[in-house]
Design a protein around this motif. Sequence first.
Motif, short mmCIF file in Angstrom:
data_model
loop_
_atom_site.label_atom_id
_atom_site.label_comp_id
_atom_site.label_asym_id
_atom_site.label_seq_id
_atom_site.Cartn_x
_atom_site.Cartn_y
_atom_site.Cartn_z
N GLN A 177 11.35 4.72 -0.17
CA GLN A 177 9.76 4.73 -0.92
C GLN A 177 10.06 4.86 -2.42
OE1 GLN A 177 6.77 7.99 0.04
NE2 GLN A 177 5.81 6.13 1.01
N GLN A 178 9.88 3.70 -2.71
CA GLN A 178 9.28 3.60 -4.84
C GLN A 178 8.06 3.65 -5.31
OE1 GLN A 178 11.61 5.43 -6.65
NE2 GLN A 178 10.14 5.43 -8.19
N TYR A 179 7.77 4.57 -5.24
CA TYR A 179 6.07 4.20 -6.40
C TYR A 179 6.79 2.93 -7.06
CZ TYR A 179 2.14 4.70 -8.81
OH TYR A 179 1.31 5.28 -9.94
N VAL B 249 -1.19 8.89 7.59
CA VAL B 249 0.04 8.52 8.02
C VAL B 249 1.45 8.42 6.69
CG1 VAL B 249 1.46 6.60 9.79
CG2 VAL B 249 -1.15 8.09 10.02
N MET B 250 2.29 8.93 7.12
CA MET B 250 3.79 9.00 6.54
C MET B 250 4.81 7.97 7.00
SD MET B 250 2.46 11.01 4.27
CE MET B 250 3.89 10.99 3.11
N PRO B 251 4.78 7.43 6.03
CA PRO B 251 6.03 6.17 6.19
C PRO B 251 7.07 6.80 6.19
CG PRO B 251 4.81 5.35 5.03
CD PRO B 251 4.28 6.55 4.78
N ALA B 252 8.23 5.67 7.72
CA ALA B 252 9.64 6.93 8.01
C ALA B 252 10.32 7.00 6.46
CB ALA B 252 9.87 5.88 9.08
N LEU B 253 10.21 5.67 5.69
CA LEU B 253 10.91 5.90 4.31
C LEU B 253 10.27 7.26 4.01
CD1 LEU B 253 11.33 2.27 3.37
CD2 LEU B 253 12.59 4.05 4.12
N SER B 254 9.29 7.67 3.84
CA SER B 254 9.05 9.06 2.95
C SER B 254 9.68 10.48 3.22
CB SER B 254 7.32 9.26 2.75
OG SER B 254 6.91 9.40 4.28
N LYS B 255 10.92 10.20 4.25
CA LYS B 255 10.94 11.22 4.41
C LYS B 255 12.06 11.46 3.51
CE LYS B 255 10.30 11.58 9.71
NZ LYS B 255 10.75 10.62 10.35
N THR B 256 12.27 10.73 2.46
CA THR B 256 13.66 10.40 2.28
C THR B 256 13.30 10.63 0.33
OG1 THR B 256 14.41 8.51 2.21
CG2 THR B 256 15.43 9.59 3.76
N SER B 257 11.80 10.26 0.58
CA SER B 257 11.25 10.76 -0.67
C SER B 257 10.97 11.10 -1.50
CB SER B 257 9.91 9.27 -1.10
OG SER B 257 9.63 9.96 -2.30
N LYS B 258 11.92 11.93 -2.79
CA LYS B 258 11.54 12.97 -3.62
C LYS B 258 9.83 13.28 -3.39
CE LYS B 258 15.43 13.02 -6.69
NZ LYS B 258 15.94 13.31 -7.46
N GLN B 259 8.99 11.89 -3.90
CA GLN B 259 7.49 12.69 -3.94
C GLN B 259 6.82 11.33 -2.90
OE1 GLN B 259 4.82 14.89 -4.13
NE2 GLN B 259 3.86 13.53 -3.15
N TYR C 208 4.53 9.44 -0.24
CA TYR C 208 3.16 8.39 -0.50
C TYR C 208 2.84 8.47 1.24
CZ TYR C 208 3.25 8.56 -5.26
OH TYR C 208 3.22 9.13 -6.64
N SER C 209 1.35 8.16 1.41
CA SER C 209 1.09 8.12 2.80
C SER C 209 0.96 6.52 2.89
CB SER C 209 -0.37 8.68 3.10
OG SER C 209 -1.16 7.45 2.55
N ALA C 210 0.76 5.56 4.40
CA ALA C 210 0.73 4.70 4.69
C ALA C 210 0.02 4.11 3.78
CB ALA C 210 0.06 4.39 6.07
N GLY C 211 -1.43 4.69 3.38
CA GLY C 211 -2.86 4.53 2.54
C GLY C 211 -2.63 4.96 0.96
N GLY C 212 -1.59 5.02 0.46
CA GLY C 212 -1.35 5.22 -0.84
C GLY C 212 -1.48 6.93 -1.23
N LEU C 213 -1.57 7.64 -0.98
CA LEU C 213 -1.74 8.27 -1.31
C LEU C 213 -0.47 9.78 -1.45
CD1 LEU C 213 -5.22 9.79 0.88
CD2 LEU C 213 -5.06 9.00 -1.56
N LEU D 159 1.19 -1.33 -0.10
CA LEU D 159 0.27 0.01 -0.44
C LEU D 159 1.25 1.68 -0.11
CD1 LEU D 159 -2.82 -0.66 2.42
CD2 LEU D 159 -3.01 0.16 -0.51
N SER D 160 1.86 1.16 0.85
CA SER D 160 2.68 2.13 0.66
C SER D 160 3.99 2.63 0.22
CB SER D 160 3.45 2.60 2.59
OG SER D 160 4.42 1.52 2.44
N HIS D 161 4.41 1.45 -0.96
CA HIS D 161 5.44 1.88 -2.03
C HIS D 161 6.63 1.58 -1.30
CE1 HIS D 161 3.02 2.58 -5.30
NE2 HIS D 161 2.11 3.63 -4.39
N THR D 162 6.03 1.00 -0.20
CA THR D 162 7.47 0.53 0.24
C THR D 162 7.82 -0.77 0.16
OG1 THR D 162 6.70 0.74 2.30
CG2 THR D 162 7.93 2.23 1.89
N SER D 163 7.75 -1.57 -0.73
CA SER D 163 7.33 -3.51 -0.42
C SER D 163 9.14 -3.86 -1.25
CB SER D 163 6.51 -3.36 -1.64
OG SER D 163 6.65 -3.10 -2.65
N GLY D 164 9.93 -2.65 -1.77
CA GLY D 164 10.45 -3.66 -2.17
C GLY D 164 10.72 -3.81 -3.88
#
Length: 369
Positions: A190-192, A290-300, A302-307, A148-153
Amino acid sequence: MTNPANSATRKARWITLVAACAAVASIGVGALPASAAQPIPAPVVGTIGHRQSVDEEALAKAMAPGGVAAGTMVRTSGPGVRWTKATGPLSHDPAASFRIGSMTKMFTSTVVLQLVAEGRFTLDTPIREVLPETVPAHWKPITIGQLLSHTSGLGLPCEPLADGLGLTPERVVHAWTGCATAPESPVTVQQYNGANCFFLGLAIEKVTGRTYAEEVQRRIARPLGLRHTYVPQAGDSSMPTPSLDAPVPKEPWAWAEGGMISNAPDMERFTKALLGGRLLPPAQQSRLFVMPALSKTSKQPYSAGGLAFFKLSDGTEVWGKTGSMAQYTSGVFATADGRRVVTYSFLPGPAATKDEVIGHVTGIVEAAL
């Protein structure tokens, strides 16, 4: 009036947002290391835009047919605000349908969070527990929440995929899981990746015993009265009348990742309902912000709900999704309470550069919200 001094800053902020989300064909875009559970900080508190009207002068300038866009449709509404217009060769019918592309992911995420609320699985459930034959046993577990949060790897596919006819969700998933080597671990960014939603779509079908299209209708479209919103059947390249875009020769199929058709009034109603708390219980609703911790280093981020999350130049926080299909670039963004929403779709000109398209989106959203 839009402040010209802010244009460069706005452009930079939107570059990854538009580029990462816009093309449905990018279901394999972005290689990244593999998954690891990350702590999640407190939800971001949304701010509400102070402007009580749209910047009609700025919108008129942004929507004028030209080199960047042959035509543009914009619909925006909020307390005391209702504005809609189309320019160029696009249908000027306010109910014209269009292919929403990756905006489909908002529907997929909503159904997944509803299933979490029903106890069908949790955000920490490894996808392999739901789809045992999908993810290799030797891979580090990838959870529903990470998808959901684009942190799947998940990175790039390891086999080629032809667009349109002949593809199935299972074949798309196999393009990522049939690799000789497992993704790296732990994930560090975090990578879309649109592939995540093919896994989630299959999970929806597995636990409900119904098709993804049926679940979208029974859980979202029918309860909200979205009469123009649906998932086309495989092989169906037709469009309702009226529509912004004409049918294309090849099937523009992207299923739970980017295959839906809707229109601006329906997308507005759905977004208001989603962000306003009508579709999810409080525990799942909070995940949208809610923003995953990895989103802090993401250029764009995404929230834990995928927004997708973005701040306008005046500090207003907006949430939503972009998408692209059949040559059209579209999107929907709203304030955190869902009260102010903008939906747009436009046909980029043949010579438009990526930066020009980004600037077009920037001008629309800034002026409308």
